[in-house]
Write an enzyme that holds these catalytic residues in place. Sequence first.
Site, PDB file in Angstrom:
ATOM      1  CG  HIS A   9      -0.461   0.225   2.514  1.00 18.40           C
ATOM      2  ND1 HIS A   9      -0.091  -0.785   3.366  1.00 18.40           N
ATOM      3  CD2 HIS A   9      -0.228   1.365   3.191  1.00 18.40           C
ATOM      4  CE1 HIS A   9       0.329  -0.278   4.508  1.00 18.40           C
ATOM      5  NE2 HIS A   9       0.263   1.031   4.422  1.00 18.40           N
ATOM      6  CG  ASP A  21       0.245  -3.973   2.846  1.00 14.33           C
ATOM      7  OD1 ASP A  21       0.217  -3.578   1.668  1.00 14.33           O
ATOM      8  OD2 ASP A  21       0.391  -3.203   3.812  1.00 14.33           O
ATOM      9  CB  SER A  43       2.701   2.460   6.010  1.00 12.65           C
ATOM     10  OG  SER A  43       1.493   2.421   6.701  1.00 12.65           O
TER      11      SER A  43
END
Length: 250
Positions: A57, A102, A196
């Site tokens: 992502h 992910d 992230s």
Amino acid sequence: ANLLILQVSYAQKSSELVIGGDECNINEHRFLAFTYSRGFFCGGTLINQEWVLTATHCDRIFMRIYLGLHNQSVRYDDQQIRYPKEKYFFPCSKNFTKWDKDIMLIRLDRPVKNSEHIAPLSLPSNPPSVGSVCRVMGWGTITAPNDTYPDVPHCANINLFNYTVCRGAYKGLPATSRTLCAGVLQGGIDTCVGDSGGPLICNGQFQGIVFWGGDPCAQPRKPALYTKVFDHLHWILSIIAGNTTATCPP
């Protein structure tokens, strides 16, 4: 929930910053990458001179990858900037849900050189143990719900829990998952927006990638989810070895 992305108010931490931590020691994050694209940023981990591991992502069309960065206002002589030459996304569907995938491998346009502020972090040799103390780091926000982004990366220690702790904290999680559940049950310490893609390091080993968490971050009894690196080793090593058609683990 918070995907930890700078521009997403969902359940991923694409751009989380470490809340409740302190400025990282200047020498403890030589492997930490900073990915930037038109105001959107994430973390990443240099795993050898030519490859960075981060979260899917975090992917953007135009990405600049900084190695050897500490203070965004100060450039080290050995800081290096690279661009993606190739990107690889985990393709498996069998025995893997959307929660398990992910993870993104980036091949750099040219290798980086080890230096005072740059060195890769080895992939894990064993899976992590519940109860481990783990280190997180990133340039993500250090406050929530209102964001405050620091010039320097922040580091913090969190605890690794059984996955059932996260499943009890968030509705809709699958019964099993190839993710790690980590945080501090009393709250106050967490990865957050901007972090992230960065690493979760347990007992000195690179075990997780910042993925998903509560919104706002750092709430009591709301640990975050991290993609489990060990469960993707077969795919990672196959791609790096040149098997670009590598699909699912045996």
